[in-house]
Enzyme design. Structure first.
Site, PDB file in Angstrom:
ATOM      1  N   LEU B  64       0.820  -1.201   0.000  1.00  0.00           N
ATOM      2  CA  LEU B  64       0.000   0.000   0.000  1.00  0.00           C
ATOM      3  C   LEU B  64       0.861   1.262   0.000  1.00  0.00           C
ATOM      4  CD1 LEU B  64      -2.609  -1.285   2.606  1.00  0.00           C
ATOM      5  CD2 LEU B  64      -2.551  -1.606   0.143  1.00  0.00           C
ATOM      6  N   ARG B  65       2.151   1.069   0.130  1.00  0.00           N
ATOM      7  CA  ARG B  65       3.147   2.149   0.011  1.00  0.00           C
ATOM      8  C   ARG B  65       3.113   3.186   1.128  1.00  0.00           C
ATOM      9  NH1 ARG B  65       6.318  -0.754  -3.153  1.00  0.00           N
ATOM     10  NH2 ARG B  65       5.716  -0.797  -5.360  1.00  0.00           N
ATOM     11  N   ASP B 305       0.039  -9.647  -5.434  1.00  0.00           N
ATOM     12  CA  ASP B 305       1.421  -9.125  -5.325  1.00  0.00           C
ATOM     13  C   ASP B 305       1.463  -7.668  -5.774  1.00  0.00           C
ATOM     14  OD1 ASP B 305       4.764 -10.093  -6.464  1.00  0.00           O
ATOM     15  OD2 ASP B 305       4.063  -9.145  -4.617  1.00  0.00           O
ATOM     16  N   HIS B 309       3.417   1.689  -8.685  1.00  0.00           N
ATOM     17  CA  HIS B 309       4.583   2.568  -8.864  1.00  0.00           C
ATOM     18  C   HIS B 309       4.179   3.871  -9.501  1.00  0.00           C
ATOM     19  CE1 HIS B 309       7.900   0.017  -7.713  1.00  0.00           C
ATOM     20  NE2 HIS B 309       7.403  -0.987  -8.397  1.00  0.00           N
TER      21      HIS B 309
END
Lengths: 326, 425, 165
Positions: B64-65, B305, B309
């Site tokens: 989820l960054r 997965d 980005h």
């Protein structure tokens, strides 16, 4: 591979020169024939042709190289093009401009051709996909992937000595794993119909399933060099010892170095080639490098005419409106 | 809120249930199946005719960054995309920034997910401090803070002694360990070591990088009896190793990412950086073996997965790009494609997306038993849609299936009985 | 169809006379590919000139490179004599706009500095776009732009006139 889809236009003409893969025999022979007619320029009083007068060629070297950069510069200048050289240091520690931003900035300077060298495989294709349509991209070496102009000057040199490709047995010796020169040359020789391409190296220096490139694998020089017409020695870099790929340069020379004794196993009129710079006493014995079979210096001279040919052809194709024939 | 989901084909693999019937939701829980519970008055009716009704999907690995890489995506943006994709539970690996090696980070993620309110976010704690593979992380504290397991977050521990001790320590607290099957020394490539990488001049990662690590880790499992889950297998031989270990009774599970079941090394053609993945896309034999492994259950879960980005991360020469696919949005539809191709039945597919992952996590979810949290996914299996910038809801557009026409679209997602999709916000 | 040999004979007569008048004893002939080379070979024989034939391919000197690019059929230019101080006779099959001759002159001067350059052509068809004229012409005629005249060869050499579609 789809690099061909962007390096050729709809009529199958070269717009960029990114990789030998996907080109036809005709593409290659056109370049060789054009290079043949450009070869004499170096002997004239005025070593210039007006062909690319007014065009600007930019050398975009992300990977340092004096020798390749110089020959491209010379080729462009002999065609009367203006040349701009940009050495862009890449350091993963210093993340500056993105590659795309660098391209945009240079595009803003109204250029016609980018000659690109980069440490990453696929970089030339990446650049070709992202530049404005009127710009021609020449690959001066991308990672391990391709060095198509080198392959062309190599086959040009071979053709000048041994024009009958279908009868030729060519041996490529050394670090095939890391070599873009080897990959491009293998493709070119296959397209031109060479009888057999051999790679000679210890297992650690051969890429996985290398036979799928269309070569025969040897681990022994005695067997590999028997009766070959052409021997191409590749440069061995110091780093290979550090990567545990080889023990020492001495052992490499002992087993895989090109000596006069080993050369005697080849055909009596064998030619010896090397993309340079040569490591004397590591991959090749001085007596062979300087000997009568060596055409290493010829390769350098030929490189200029070949690059002139490739530049003229690709830029010429960009100029032509679609659908117009000769 | 009383909700009736009417006339759909309800598939609940945990209970081997597969029939066209009505599903009743009340007070955030499943209240009934087939006939309404006493006192039920539908305040909202979802017409699920010609649709599938199943437990909300559980994604075993989704990045989820947040915290640390908010320029790529956030918990809010990604859980929203997850809800639109029918996913009600996401498992977040520990490689955030800072790493999930302290309870404060667990709490931060939990709070952000709760405030966004689109999906459950479960966290895996780190095995080692800062995921450096040297000192152990405070796994007991992480468990208390809510971590449902511990893992290496994609950074495999190279030192075998540290790994052994980390596994043993985790076992003390009954934690399942989520490992990345990769030998650190052999993993320095960007593509599968094979003919395609050879041709393209890309440094390769051999199969042995994965199988060697699995074999070593299995021996440790055998010794220690710790529950280990291997994340994202990529090769046929790996499936064989895990199958054999499971047959022997070792407490080992594994999952596979959906794109490894559709793509292979040839999809790298043209140096397409969207196919730069870790583990890399391998050959067609590997893909087929992974499919068979998913069908047979050796691979107990199918995950996205998900690795969103920002454009710069993928717009560079191949080796300079960051690996990963933004996979949440296409997980279900690509899974349905497998079912349609006959790789596995629809109920089995749904099991691998719901009950399978739940069992691996040791959680009581991923099913539609009366009393369970009403995490439900309703989807139209026949709905056609084009994968493009508009239909990819994740902040990350790095998905190589852009341009594909897929079948299977989520119409409604309920999270604890609330409509998470279509969004009320 | 015109018999080119007849015209070449006419050229040889004119050229012999011109060379004598100018006192040029040892000219070097340079033919422009491809038709000009065929004509030049014949002329060299008829005039009994010892110096080997020079051949020019002007592809890289054309002023329309930007429009038509590189012709892969290009042959190497070869001037097997020193151009410096030499009297040259430049030979082509058809003289039309004059651009080919302009390119050929540029190329010749990149080899060296000739003492003089005479121009001899098989056919002067008019339609000049540059200030260039032939000293010797086998035949002079005015052809409309829609018509093309071409020399076919190498054996037999024949002039063909076609109307463009």
């Amino acid at each position: 591979m789809s690099a061909s889809h962007i390096q050729l236009d709809r009529q199958g003409r070269l717009l960029h020169f990114l990789t030998i893969e996907g080109l036809t025999r005709r593409h290659l022979t056109d370049i060789l024939d054009t290079a043949e007619s450009l070869h004499g320029v170096a002997e004239r009083r005025v070593k210039k042709l007006p062909t690319l007068h007014g065009k600007t060629v930019v050398n975009l070297f992300f990977e340092a190289s004096t020798r390749t950069r110089t020959t491209f510069e010379l080729a462009a200048k002999r065609l009367s093009a203006d040349v701009l050289t940009l050495n862009i240091a890449t350091s993963s520690a210093v993340k500056g401009e993105t590659l795309l931003d660098t391209l945009r900035n240079i595009e803003a300077m109204q250029c016609d051709m980018f000659v690109v060298r980069h440490e990453q495989s696929g970089a030339a294709e990446f650049i070709a996909r992202h530049v404005k349509p009127h710009i021609a991209v020449l690959n001066a070496g991308d990672g391990r992937h391709a060095h198509p102009t080198q392959a062309m000057l190599d086959v040009f040199t071979i053709r000048r000595h041994k024009p009958d490709f279908p009868s030729l047995q060519v041996a490529i010796v050394g670090d095939i794993l890391h070599s873009r020169v080897a990959r491009s040359l293998i493709h070119a020789l296959n397209i031109l119909g060479a009888a057999e391409i051999r790679v000679i190296a210890p297992r650690t220096l051969l890429p996985a399933q290398v036979e799928t490139l269309g070569v025969r694998v040897f681990h022994d020089m005695q067997q590999g060099l028997r009766n070959v017409d052409v021997v191409v020695m590749l440069r061995l870099q110091r780093e290979r010892m550090e990567g545990a790929l080889l023990p020492t340069e001495q052992e490499f020379f002992q087993r895989y170095g090109l000596t006069e004794e080993r050369l005697a196993l080849a055909k009596p009129d064998v030619i010896v080639m090397h993309p340079g710079p040569i490591n004397r006493g590591v991959e090749i014995d001085s007596r062979v490098a300087d000997g009568p079979h060596s055409v290493i210096l010829e390769q350098v001279t030929n490189g200029i005419a070949v690059r002139m040919a490739i530049m003229s052809i690709t830029l010429g194709n960009h100029a032509r409106p679609a659908g117009e024939n000769l | 809120m009383h909700i009736l989901i009417q006339g759909g084909r309800v598939i609940d693999p945990a209970h081997q249930f597969d029939a066209i019937t009505d599903l009743f939701v009340a007070v955030g829980r499943i209240a009934g199946l087939g006939h309404p519970p006493a006192g039920f008055k539908a305040e909202q009716v979802i017409d699920a005719r010609d649709c599938i009704v199943c437990p909300g999907l559980i994604d075993l690995c989704a990045r989820l960054r947040e915290p640390g890489q908010e320029h790529k995506a956030t918990i809010a943006s990604e859980t929203r995309a997850a809800a639109a994709a029918g996913i009600t539970t996401l498992v977040c690996p520990p490689d955030t920034d800072p790493v999930i090696d302290e309870p404060a980070v667990v709490e931060l993620i939990r709070r952000r997910a709760k405030s966004a309110g689109h999906a459950w976010v479960l966290t895996l704690g780190a095995l080692t401090h800062r995921l450096r593979g040297e000192r152990l992380a405070e796994m007991a504290a992480l468990k208390d803070a809510g971590c449902i397991g511990v893992g290496d977050g994609g950074r495999p521990i190279a030192n075998t002694l540290v790994l052994r001790r980390a596994l043993e320590y985790a076992a003390t607290f009954n934690l399942t360990v989520f490992l990345t099957p990769l030998d650190s020394w052999l993993g320095h490539g960007v593509a599968h070591e094979g003919p395609v990488a050879t041709r393209m001049g890309l440094p390769g990662i051999p199969v042995a990088a994965e199988t060697g690590a699995i074999a070593r880790d299995l021996e440790l499992v055998r010794d220690l009896g710790v529950r280990v889950h291997f994340g994202r297998l990529s090769s046929a031989r790996s499936v064989e190793l895990v199958a054999r270990a499971q047959a022997e009774g070792l407490p080992v599970t594994a999952d596979v990412a959906i794109h490894h079941l559709h793509l292979t090394e040839t999809d790298l053609a043209g140096f397409d950086s969207r196919c730069h993945l870790r583990p890399p896309l391998r050959g067609s034999r590997d893909r087929d073996a992974l499919r068979a492994g998913l069908a047979s259950g050796v691979l107990g879960a199918l995950c996205s997965d998900h690795q969103p980005h920002e454009p710069d991360a993928k717009q560079a020469p191949f080796g300079d790009t960051e690996p990963g696919i933004s996979g949440l949005d296409t997980l279900l539809a690509l899974g349905l494609r497998l079912a349609r191709e006959g790789v596995l039945s629809l109920p089995t597919l749904i099991e691998r997306l719901t009950w399978g992952p739940a069992r691996i996590l040791g959680l009581d979810r991923g099913h539609l038993a009366v009393g369970a949290s009403a995490d439900i996914c309703v989807f139209d299996p026949e709905a056609d849609w084009l994968v493009n910038a508009a239909t990819l809801r994740s902040r990350g557009q790095n998905n190589p299936f852009i341009g594909w026409e897929l079948q299977g679209r989520v119409t409604h997602t309920l999270l604890e009985g609330r409509m998470a999709h279509p969004s009320e916000a | 169809m015109r018999d080119a040999e007849f015209l070449i004979e006419a050229m040889a007569v004119q050229l012999r006379e011109l060379l004598t008048r100018r006192g040029i004893a040892d000219p070097a002939l340079v033919g422009i590919h491809t038709g000009g080379v065929w004509v030049a070979e014949r002329l060299r024989q008829r005039l009994g000139i010892a110096t080997p034939l020079g051949q020019l391919d002007i592809s890289f000197y054309r002023d329309d490179f930007s429009r038509i690019g590189v012709n892969p059929q290009v042959r190497p230019s070869e001037l097997p004599f020193d151009v410096d101080g030499r009297h040259l006779v430049l030979i082509d099959d058809v003289l039309y706009t004059g651009r080919t001759i302009r390119a050929a002159l540029n190329e010749l001067f990149d080899y060296g500095r000739p003492a003089s350059v005479l121009l001899a052509v098989l056919v002067d068809r008019g339609g000049r776009e540059l200030p260039i004229e032939a000293h010797v012409a086998g035949s002079r005629l005015e052809l409309p732009a829609a018509q093309h005249i071409q020399l076919t060869g190498p054996d037999p050499l024949q002039l063909v006139i076609q109307t463009a579609p």
